[in-house]
Scaffold this active site. Structure first.
Site, PDB file in Angstrom:
ATOM      1  N   THR A   1       1.160  -1.301  -0.371  1.00 22.49           N
ATOM      2  CA  THR A   1       0.026   0.131  -0.116  1.00 22.49           C
ATOM      3  C   THR A   1       0.419   1.275  -0.324  1.00 22.49           C
ATOM      4  O   THR A   1       0.584   2.148  -0.571  1.00 22.49           O
ATOM      5  CB  THR A   1      -0.630   0.539   1.094  1.00 22.49           C
ATOM      6  OG1 THR A   1      -0.211  -0.004   2.407  1.00 22.49           O
ATOM      7  CG2 THR A   1      -2.119  -0.959   1.031  1.00 22.49           C
TER       8      THR A   1
ATOM      9  N   MET B   1      -3.344   5.542   0.013  1.00 21.61           N
ATOM     10  CA  MET B   1      -3.880   4.132  -0.474  1.00 21.61           C
ATOM     11  C   MET B   1      -4.223   3.375  -0.278  1.00 21.61           C
ATOM     12  O   MET B   1      -5.417   2.184  -0.848  1.00 21.61           O
ATOM     13  CB  MET B   1      -4.359   4.873  -2.557  1.00 21.61           C
ATOM     14  CG  MET B   1      -4.788   6.003  -3.002  1.00 21.61           C
ATOM     15  SD  MET B   1      -5.780   6.588  -2.678  1.00 21.61           S
ATOM     16  CE  MET B   1      -7.239   6.134  -3.494  1.00 21.61           C
ATOM     17  N   HIS B   2      -4.097   3.609   0.864  1.00 16.07           N
ATOM     18  CA  HIS B   2      -4.179   1.645   2.182  1.00 16.07           C
ATOM     19  C   HIS B   2      -5.169   1.640   2.267  1.00 16.07           C
ATOM     20  O   HIS B   2      -5.648   0.025   1.448  1.00 16.07           O
ATOM     21  CB  HIS B   2      -3.549   2.263   3.354  1.00 16.07           C
ATOM     22  CG  HIS B   2      -1.967   2.866   4.046  1.00 16.07           C
ATOM     23  ND1 HIS B   2      -0.908   2.556   3.256  1.00 16.07           N
ATOM     24  CD2 HIS B   2      -2.133   4.408   3.885  1.00 16.07           C
ATOM     25  CE1 HIS B   2      -0.269   3.545   4.042  1.00 16.07           C
ATOM     26  NE2 HIS B   2      -0.964   4.500   3.959  1.00 16.07           N
ATOM     27  N   ASP B   3      -6.696   1.453   2.606  1.00 18.47           N
ATOM     28  CA  ASP B   3      -7.715   1.398   3.076  1.00 18.47           C
ATOM     29  C   ASP B   3      -8.311   1.064   1.446  1.00 18.47           C
ATOM     30  O   ASP B   3      -8.854  -0.087   0.736  1.00 18.47           O
ATOM     31  CB  ASP B   3      -8.884   2.317   3.337  1.00 18.47           C
ATOM     32  CG  ASP B   3      -8.426   1.853   5.233  1.00 18.47           C
ATOM     33  OD1 ASP B   3      -8.184   2.829   5.553  1.00 18.47           O
ATOM     34  OD2 ASP B   3      -7.249   1.096   5.165  1.00 18.47           O
TER      35      ASP B   3
END
Ligand code: RIB
Ligand code: CA
Length: 302
Positions: A189, A234-236
């Site tokens: 991520t 933009m991890h999630d």
């Protein structure tokens, strides 16, 4: 369609992830549960409900754990703002569920045995409590997809990623439960960043969803710039994107254990070899294909 319950701590990247899930034809969101994480659970639950309403969704939202299993609460106000949405006011009109997060989760799991995929975008406290209160759920949950951890490095400390660091004991319960886990950690991520130009492009689209979202992203981007990143994490959203399209990331089979004692490496996720591998870890993201999917889904709110 995949039947999912999303456990989250909105949180600006959680907000984008929720909107993607709402917009995708691949995902049927049967419920949302909130947990203490980026900000206290009073805020994460209210934010989750408000985002659901903003997107015109009628989905039950339940508040969960107000603190980790064994640690003091740990928040990220500097990343997501005091209210969790970069200071953007998004008051919920409706009411939270009278159920707790665990009650909502077990209700969906019992209603759809073997079919529910839990997408966990915050600290894993609610999921650990579910597995402790209802051990039979281990056999009935199809998969737990986690945004969290890292095979190397960290963002809360040099060794630990925020969601795991915030509640390492809960994370270790989940990773050792025997439920199949897909872990989308920082190895993947951290390489999926939305550029300032792409944020401006989103803002230029306008509309009742993307206008407040763009304001949230301005706050979120200012944090990432302050720590030397060229774009925002933009991890999630990447985690939800991989539920929609698993080809967006290469995965490795492994077993993960969580450091719960050493004060320096607390929250570190470690690959171990002497136990059965029931985890897959994301290692190679397709960032450009992700962005195409992300923008297509955001356009559905115009
Ligand atoms: O480390 C990033 C993760 O921690 C994301 O899920 C973010 O929303 C925070 O919960
Ligand atoms: Ca999150």
């Amino acid at each position: 369609m995949k039947k999912v319950v999303i456990d989250c701590d909105p949180g600006i990247d959680d907000a984008m992830a929720l909107l993607m899930a709402f917009a995708s034809d691949e995902i049927d969101v049967l419920g949302i549960t909130a947990v203490s994480g980026n900000v206290p659970v009073e805020n994460t639950a209210e934010n989750a409900l408000a985002l659901t309403e903003l997107a015109g969704q009628d989905i039950e939202v339940a508040a969960g754990a107000c603190k980790p299993l064994s640690k003091a609460p740990h928040h990220a106000y500097h990343v997501h703002g005091d209210n969790g949405l970069g200071g953007v006011s998004l008051p919920a009109k409706g009411k939270l569920s009278s159920s707790t997060a665990v009650e909502l989760l077990i209700d969906r799991i019992k209603a759809h045995p073997g079919k529910i995929e839990i997408i966990a975008l915050g600290p894993l406290t609610n999921i650990a409590l579910l597995l402790k209160d209802y051990p039979e759920a281990v056999e009935q949950i199809k998969k737990i997809i986690i945004m969290g951890g890292a095979l190397k490095g960290g963002n809360a400390t040099d060794f630990a990623e925020f969601n795991i660091y915030a509640d390492p004991h809960a994370a270790d319960i989940v990773f050792t439960s025997g439920v199949p886990v897909d872990m989308y950690g920082l190895d993947a991520t951290n390489r999926v960043l939305l550029s300032p130009e792409e944020v401006k492009g989103l803002a230029s689209m306008g509309g009742k969803v993307l206008t407040p979202l763009a304001k949230m992203l301005d706050f979120y981007l200012s944090f990432y710039k302050s720590v030397g990143y060229e774009g925002l994490g933009m991890h999630d959203p990447f985690t939800v994107a991989c539920v929609i399209d698993p080809s967006l990331s290469q995965m490795v089979e492994t077993a993960i254990r969580v450091e719960c004692d050493d004060p320096v490496t607390m929250g570190q996720t470690m690959m171990v070899e002497d136990v059965p591998a029931c985890c897959r870890a994301a290692v190679e993201p397709d960032s450009e294909a992700f962005k195409t999917l992300f923008l297509d889904l955001m356009k559905s709110f115009l």
